[in-house]
Scaffold this motif. Structure first.
Motif, PDB file in Angstrom:
ATOM      1  N   LEU A  61      34.641 -23.007 150.896  1.00 39.72           N
ATOM      2  CA  LEU A  61      33.633 -24.065 150.945  1.00 39.72           C
ATOM      3  C   LEU A  61      32.279 -23.604 150.432  1.00 39.72           C
ATOM      4  CD1 LEU A  61      34.550 -25.531 154.444  1.00 39.72           C
ATOM      5  CD2 LEU A  61      35.117 -26.465 152.215  1.00 39.72           C
ATOM      6  N   SER A  62      32.262 -22.537 149.673  1.00 48.58           N
ATOM      7  CA  SER A  62      30.992 -21.978 149.196  1.00 48.58           C
ATOM      8  C   SER A  62      30.225 -22.964 148.318  1.00 48.58           C
ATOM      9  CB  SER A  62      31.244 -20.686 148.413  1.00 48.58           C
ATOM     10  OG  SER A  62      32.118 -20.921 147.324  1.00 48.58           O
ATOM     11  N   GLY A  63      30.927 -23.877 147.677  1.00 47.81           N
ATOM     12  CA  GLY A  63      30.245 -24.846 146.816  1.00 47.81           C
ATOM     13  C   GLY A  63      29.996 -26.183 147.467  1.00 47.81           C
ATOM     14  N   ALA A  64      30.282 -26.305 148.760  1.00 47.87           N
ATOM     15  CA  ALA A  64      30.096 -27.583 149.468  1.00 47.87           C
ATOM     16  C   ALA A  64      28.657 -27.690 149.955  1.00 47.87           C
ATOM     17  CB  ALA A  64      31.090 -27.684 150.627  1.00 47.87           C
ATOM     18  N   ILE A  88      42.804 -22.782 163.367  1.00 56.03           N
ATOM     19  CA  ILE A  88      41.693 -23.594 163.867  1.00 56.03           C
ATOM     20  C   ILE A  88      41.450 -24.796 162.954  1.00 56.03           C
ATOM     21  CG2 ILE A  88      40.500 -21.708 165.044  1.00 56.03           C
ATOM     22  CD1 ILE A  88      38.571 -21.559 162.655  1.00 56.03           C
ATOM     23  N   THR A  89      40.881 -25.837 163.553  1.00 55.54           N
ATOM     24  CA  THR A  89      40.396 -26.993 162.806  1.00 55.54           C
ATOM     25  C   THR A  89      38.904 -27.093 163.030  1.00 55.54           C
ATOM     26  OG1 THR A  89      42.482 -28.208 162.990  1.00 55.54           O
ATOM     27  CG2 THR A  89      40.506 -29.495 162.544  1.00 55.54           C
ATOM     28  N   VAL A  90      38.158 -27.198 161.935  1.00 53.24           N
ATOM     29  CA  VAL A  90      36.695 -27.246 161.979  1.00 53.24           C
ATOM     30  C   VAL A  90      36.225 -28.623 161.530  1.00 53.24           C
ATOM     31  CG1 VAL A  90      34.561 -26.257 161.067  1.00 53.24           C
ATOM     32  CG2 VAL A  90      36.548 -24.782 161.466  1.00 53.24           C
ATOM     33  N   PHE A  91      35.318 -29.218 162.321  1.00 55.23           N
ATOM     34  CA  PHE A  91      34.669 -30.474 161.952  1.00 55.23           C
ATOM     35  C   PHE A  91      33.233 -30.128 161.559  1.00 55.23           C
ATOM     36  CE2 PHE A  91      37.885 -31.599 165.164  1.00 55.23           C
ATOM     37  CZ  PHE A  91      38.697 -32.402 164.378  1.00 55.23           C
ATOM     38  N   ALA A 103      26.188 -21.721 169.453  1.00 51.36           N
ATOM     39  CA  ALA A 103      26.790 -22.484 170.549  1.00 51.36           C
ATOM     40  C   ALA A 103      27.240 -23.856 170.074  1.00 51.36           C
ATOM     41  CB  ALA A 103      25.793 -22.618 171.695  1.00 51.36           C
ATOM     42  N   MET A 104      26.460 -24.469 169.191  1.00 55.11           N
ATOM     43  CA  MET A 104      26.819 -25.789 168.664  1.00 55.11           C
ATOM     44  C   MET A 104      28.072 -25.717 167.793  1.00 55.11           C
ATOM     45  SD  MET A 104      23.028 -27.238 167.677  1.00 55.11           S
ATOM     46  CE  MET A 104      23.643 -28.709 166.861  1.00 55.11           C
ATOM     47  N   VAL A 105      28.235 -24.623 167.066  1.00 58.78           N
ATOM     48  CA  VAL A 105      29.389 -24.490 166.179  1.00 58.78           C
ATOM     49  C   VAL A 105      30.690 -24.592 166.968  1.00 58.78           C
ATOM     50  CG1 VAL A 105      30.656 -22.891 164.697  1.00 58.78           C
ATOM     51  CG2 VAL A 105      28.210 -23.220 164.363  1.00 58.78           C
ATOM     52  N   LYS A 106      30.739 -23.996 168.155  1.00 65.73           N
ATOM     53  CA  LYS A 106      31.962 -24.041 168.957  1.00 65.73           C
ATOM     54  C   LYS A 106      32.267 -25.440 169.488  1.00 65.73           C
ATOM     55  CE  LYS A 106      32.718 -19.272 170.258  1.00 65.73           C
ATOM     56  NZ  LYS A 106      33.216 -18.379 171.318  1.00 65.73           N
ATOM     57  N   ASP A 107      31.270 -26.336 169.464  1.00 69.15           N
ATOM     58  CA  ASP A 107      31.511 -27.751 169.799  1.00 69.15           C
ATOM     59  C   ASP A 107      32.299 -28.449 168.701  1.00 69.15           C
ATOM     60  OD1 ASP A 107      30.064 -27.577 172.168  1.00 69.15           O
ATOM     61  OD2 ASP A 107      28.189 -28.244 171.241  1.00 69.15           O
ATOM     62  N   HIS A 108      32.451 -27.779 167.547  1.00 66.38           N
ATOM     63  CA  HIS A 108      33.048 -28.403 166.371  1.00 66.38           C
ATOM     64  C   HIS A 108      34.344 -27.722 165.929  1.00 66.38           C
ATOM     65  CE1 HIS A 108      28.827 -29.599 166.364  1.00 66.38           C
ATOM     66  NE2 HIS A 108      29.171 -30.631 165.631  1.00 66.38           N
ATOM     67  N   ILE A 109      34.915 -26.868 166.791  1.00 64.75           N
ATOM     68  CA  ILE A 109      36.142 -26.147 166.443  1.00 64.75           C
ATOM     69  C   ILE A 109      37.181 -26.362 167.535  1.00 64.75           C
ATOM     70  CG2 ILE A 109      37.182 -23.920 165.906  1.00 64.75           C
ATOM     71  CD1 ILE A 109      34.434 -22.917 165.074  1.00 64.75           C
ATOM     72  N   ILE A 110      38.411 -26.696 167.123  1.00 63.36           N
ATOM     73  CA  ILE A 110      39.522 -26.814 168.065  1.00 63.36           C
ATOM     74  C   ILE A 110      40.652 -25.885 167.630  1.00 63.36           C
ATOM     75  CG2 ILE A 110      38.984 -29.198 168.717  1.00 63.36           C
ATOM     76  CD1 ILE A 110      41.181 -30.141 166.837  1.00 63.36           C
ATOM     77  N   LYS A 111      41.503 -25.523 168.579  1.00 65.87           N
ATOM     78  CA  LYS A 111      42.655 -24.681 168.274  1.00 65.87           C
ATOM     79  C   LYS A 111      43.705 -25.489 167.522  1.00 65.87           C
ATOM     80  CE  LYS A 111      42.422 -21.451 172.177  1.00 65.87           C
ATOM     81  NZ  LYS A 111      43.174 -20.903 173.331  1.00 65.87           N
ATOM     82  N   GLY A 112      44.369 -24.829 166.570  1.00 67.37           N
ATOM     83  CA  GLY A 112      45.418 -25.476 165.798  1.00 67.37           C
ATOM     84  C   GLY A 112      44.882 -26.043 164.505  1.00 67.37           C
ATOM     85  N   SER A 113      45.749 -26.140 163.512  1.00 68.49           N
ATOM     86  CA  SER A 113      45.374 -26.684 162.210  1.00 68.49           C
ATOM     87  C   SER A 113      45.920 -28.103 162.095  1.00 68.49           C
ATOM     88  CB  SER A 113      45.935 -25.801 161.085  1.00 68.49           C
ATOM     89  OG  SER A 113      45.594 -26.316 159.825  1.00 68.49           O
ATOM     90  N   TYR A 156      43.050 -27.489 154.036  1.00 65.30           N
ATOM     91  CA  TYR A 156      44.162 -27.588 154.987  1.00 65.30           C
ATOM     92  C   TYR A 156      45.298 -26.648 154.583  1.00 65.30           C
ATOM     93  CZ  TYR A 156      48.119 -29.075 157.700  1.00 65.30           C
ATOM     94  OH  TYR A 156      49.199 -29.066 158.539  1.00 65.30           O
ATOM     95  N   ASN A 157      45.739 -25.831 155.541  1.00 64.63           N
ATOM     96  CA  ASN A 157      46.972 -25.068 155.440  1.00 64.63           C
ATOM     97  C   ASN A 157      47.416 -24.752 156.867  1.00 64.63           C
ATOM     98  OD1 ASN A 157      45.624 -22.592 156.304  1.00 64.63           O
ATOM     99  ND2 ASN A 157      44.771 -22.504 154.223  1.00 64.63           N
ATOM    100  N   ASP A 158      48.395 -23.874 157.027  1.00 67.36           N
ATOM    101  CA  ASP A 158      48.938 -23.614 158.365  1.00 67.36           C
ATOM    102  C   ASP A 158      47.926 -22.961 159.306  1.00 67.36           C
ATOM    103  OD1 ASP A 158      51.342 -24.694 157.673  1.00 67.36           O
ATOM    104  OD2 ASP A 158      52.314 -22.773 157.219  1.00 67.36           O
ATOM    105  N   ASN A 159      46.931 -22.284 158.746  1.00 65.84           N
ATOM    106  CA  ASN A 159      45.982 -21.557 159.583  1.00 65.84           C
ATOM    107  C   ASN A 159      44.638 -22.243 159.754  1.00 65.84           C
ATOM    108  OD1 ASN A 159      47.605 -19.263 160.174  1.00 65.84           O
ATOM    109  ND2 ASN A 159      47.218 -18.485 158.110  1.00 65.84           N
ATOM    110  N   GLU A 160      44.274 -23.102 158.828  1.00 66.23           N
ATOM    111  CA  GLU A 160      42.932 -23.669 158.875  1.00 66.23           C
ATOM    112  C   GLU A 160      42.879 -25.080 158.312  1.00 66.23           C
ATOM    113  OE1 GLU A 160      41.807 -21.175 154.876  1.00 66.23           O
ATOM    114  OE2 GLU A 160      42.341 -20.301 156.806  1.00 66.23           O
ATOM    115  N   ALA A 161      42.032 -25.896 158.913  1.00 66.70           N
ATOM    116  CA  ALA A 161      41.754 -27.234 158.414  1.00 66.70           C
ATOM    117  C   ALA A 161      40.265 -27.483 158.590  1.00 66.70           C
ATOM    118  CB  ALA A 161      42.562 -28.282 159.174  1.00 66.70           C
ATOM    119  N   VAL A 162      39.644 -28.111 157.605  1.00 64.74           N
ATOM    120  CA  VAL A 162      38.225 -28.446 157.683  1.00 64.74           C
ATOM    121  C   VAL A 162      38.046 -29.905 157.295  1.00 64.74           C
ATOM    122  CG1 VAL A 162      35.886 -27.944 156.888  1.00 64.74           C
ATOM    123  CG2 VAL A 162      37.551 -26.085 157.100  1.00 64.74           C
ATOM    124  N   HIS A 163      37.348 -30.646 158.159  1.00 68.86           N
ATOM    125  CA  HIS A 163      37.000 -32.039 157.903  1.00 68.86           C
ATOM    126  C   HIS A 163      35.477 -32.161 157.949  1.00 68.86           C
ATOM    127  CE1 HIS A 163      41.208 -33.327 158.920  1.00 68.86           C
ATOM    128  NE2 HIS A 163      41.122 -32.263 159.693  1.00 68.86           N
TER     129      HIS A 163
END
Length: 343
Positions: A61-64, A88-91, A103-113, A156-163
């Motif tokens: 996501l370096s260019g996002a 992990i899944t990151v919002f 601390a806020m970043v952890k409000d945006h991460i859940i376990k599982g992809s 998105y892959n088996d280890n990571e997802a970002v929305h």
């Protein structure tokens, strides 16, 4: 199975046969290879380190540019191996004026992809910080605690997802209403100006009209309308995205000062407000204009000739704002008279 082949019907001729020996060797080879493969896959799964996972995400996501604020903090987040064991899944919220903390970043991460289609209606997730997130969904439009998700996943892959999401989840709850495209207009009564109240006072019951174009204002084609509450705020929700021109009035107090009762070339023209004079020093430094005094409106000198006159008329309404999909755009409008200080 091997014992069965040797002892079946007590016949040992097949066991002594070269074909059987070849078959046994092949079977043994497959068994060993299978064990090695299973073991290798297990090692690979366990070898994923938290920082490696974060680096994978941030590098992709370096260019996002729209989520750079969040990604900069995510790069240095500290996660445990247990927290990333299922992926992990990151919002990731779009860039805001609010500073992002670890601390806020952890409000945006859940376990599982989880991909876009696994975010189904009424599903509840718990973030790494313990915060509850509730999914609301209508067709392909998704909200998390009322905050809209920006289309399909960007990683998105088996280890990571970002929305991407429209704004931070930190201050949200599972009971929040769904965000819509909204304009919140605070209306100030400029006739109540004082040194202690440099904008005047907020006004309740003022009408706020939105127009898609200045021509629509001339034609009286109102797109959306509301009235201000006790805090002087008018909230206009569920808008179509785009630019809106804003008219506000209460009785004879207004933000649109027409130069003529009739339109000129299809538009109402008039002076544009650029603020309220706060002092004699401001008056002396400004372009020359009628009724210039502290508490009166400061008009825009369109052609920058040092004088505000008929050559400085704008199409009305002058004030406008552009909506942002699924977010609230806030703006302020001053209303009053051509001469607020007139007795």
């Amino acid at each position: 199975m091997i014992n069965y082949l040797i002892s079946s019907k007590g016949d040992t001729r097949f066991a002594n046969n070269g074909i059987y020996k070849s078959f046994l060797a092949l079977l043994f080879t497959v068994f060993i290879f299978s064990c090695k493969k299973d073991k290798q896959e297990t090692v690979d799964n366990k070898s994923l380190e938290p920082q490696q996972l974060i680096n994978n995400i941030t590098s992709k996501l370096s260019g996002a540019d729209s989520i750079t604020n969040f990604m900069q903090v995510l790069k240095n987040i500290s996660l445990s191996k247990e927290e990333v064991s299922e992926g992990i899944t990151v919002f990731a919220p779009l860039n805001e004026d609010v500073a992002i903390t670890s601390a806020m970043v952890k409000d945006h991460i859940i376990k599982g992809s989880f991909n876009h289609y696994e975010l189904y209606n009424k599903r509840i997730f718990n973030t790494l910080s313990g915060k509850e997130l509730k999914i609301s969904r209508s067709a392909d439009t998704i909200w998390i605690n009322g905050v809209q998700v920006g289309g399909k996943q960007i990683v998105y892959n088996d280890n990571e997802a970002v929305h991407t999401i429209k704004s931070s989840l930190t201050s949200t709850t599972t009971k929040d209403e769904l965000h819509t495209t909204t304009i919140e207009v605070t209306v100030w009564d400029g006739t109540k100006w004082s040194i202690a109240s440099p904008k005047g006072e907020v006004i309740s019951g003022a009408t706020v009209n939105l127009y898609a174009t200045q021509k629509d204002y001339t034609d009286g084609a109102i797109a959306y309308s509301s009235k201000t509450n006790a805090s002087g705020k008018a909230t206009l929700k569920r808008l179509a995205s785009g630019r809106y021109y804003i008219e506000a009035f209460y009785g004879n107090k207004t933000n649109t000062f027409r130069s003529s009762a009739e339109p000129y070339l299809g538009f109402y023209m008039g002076y544009a407000i650029s603020g309220i004079f706060q002092s004699d020093a401001e008056v002396n430094a400004a372009s020359k204009q009628s009724n210039a005094a502290p508490g009166n409106f400061k008009w825009v000198d369109l052609n920058n000739d040092g004088i505000v006159d008929s050559r400085d008329y704008y199409g009305l309404p002058y004030e406008s704002t552009v909506t942002i999909s699924a977010l609230t755009r806030k703006t302020e409008i001053s209303i009053g008279f051509l001469n607020n200080k007139k007795p």
